[in-house]
Design an enzyme around this catalytic site. Structure first.
Site, PDB file in Angstrom:
ATOM      1  N   VAL A  92      25.434  -3.054  29.721  1.00 15.67           N
ATOM      2  CA  VAL A  92      24.073  -3.522  29.997  1.00 15.67           C
ATOM      3  C   VAL A  92      23.995  -3.895  31.470  1.00 15.67           C
ATOM      4  O   VAL A  92      25.016  -4.097  32.134  1.00 15.67           O
ATOM      5  CB  VAL A  92      23.695  -4.718  29.089  1.00 15.67           C
ATOM      6  N   SER A  93      22.794  -4.006  31.961  1.00 12.26           N
ATOM      7  CA  SER A  93      22.609  -4.212  33.396  1.00 12.26           C
ATOM      8  C   SER A  93      22.875  -5.641  33.852  1.00 12.26           C
ATOM      9  O   SER A  93      23.209  -5.859  35.017  1.00 12.26           O
ATOM     10  CB  SER A  93      21.194  -3.795  33.797  1.00 12.26           C
ATOM     11  N   SER A  94      22.718  -6.602  32.955  1.00 12.65           N
ATOM     12  CA  SER A  94      22.956  -7.991  33.378  1.00 12.65           C
ATOM     13  C   SER A  94      23.337  -8.831  32.165  1.00 12.65           C
ATOM     14  O   SER A  94      23.208  -8.415  31.019  1.00 12.65           O
ATOM     15  CB  SER A  94      21.711  -8.569  34.050  1.00 12.65           C
TER      16      SER A  94
END
Length: 114
Positions: A92-94
């Site tokens: 996931v991105s963050s």
């Protein structure tokens, strides 16, 4: 000169001799479902010269037999076997989207294991 049998046809060779060769039904019986060495090598991603060398050295990983000038690979051995490990990578991105990771892993695992 060879005598022609009921299941053989005759054909004239370049030197003027007659040669008997099997009928179409016999060829269909012998070659049924088999794959040539060159076709097998292409499917497996191996150069056909390498496959031929493996055949000569007895290192070919599938059963094969020589029929005249052809090298035929056993049809049961040509079917792909899925014996291995499947690795799934998801991210996931963050850190805020950490909850989405489990759903993403489940979707990718379902797709990979089919």
């Amino acid at each position: 000169m060879l005598a022609a049998s009921s299941d053989a046809q005759r054909r004239r060779c370049p030197r003027g001799r007659f040669e008997a060769f099997p009928s179409a039904s016999f060829r269909a019986m012998v070659y049924a479902g088999t794959r040539g060495l060159k076709e097998w090598a292409k499917r497996e991603g191996v150069h056909y010269v390498t496959a031929y060398r493996w055949f000569r050295e007895g290192k070919l990983p599938v059963p094969a037999r020589r029929v005249g000038r052809l090298i035929l690979v056993d049809p049961a051995a040509t079917e792909p076997t899925h014996t291995g490990v499947t690795v799934v990578y998801a991210r996931v991105s963050s850190a805020d989207r950490r909850a989405d990771l489990d759903g993403q892993v489940a979707r990718v695992t379902g797709w990979a294991t089919g």
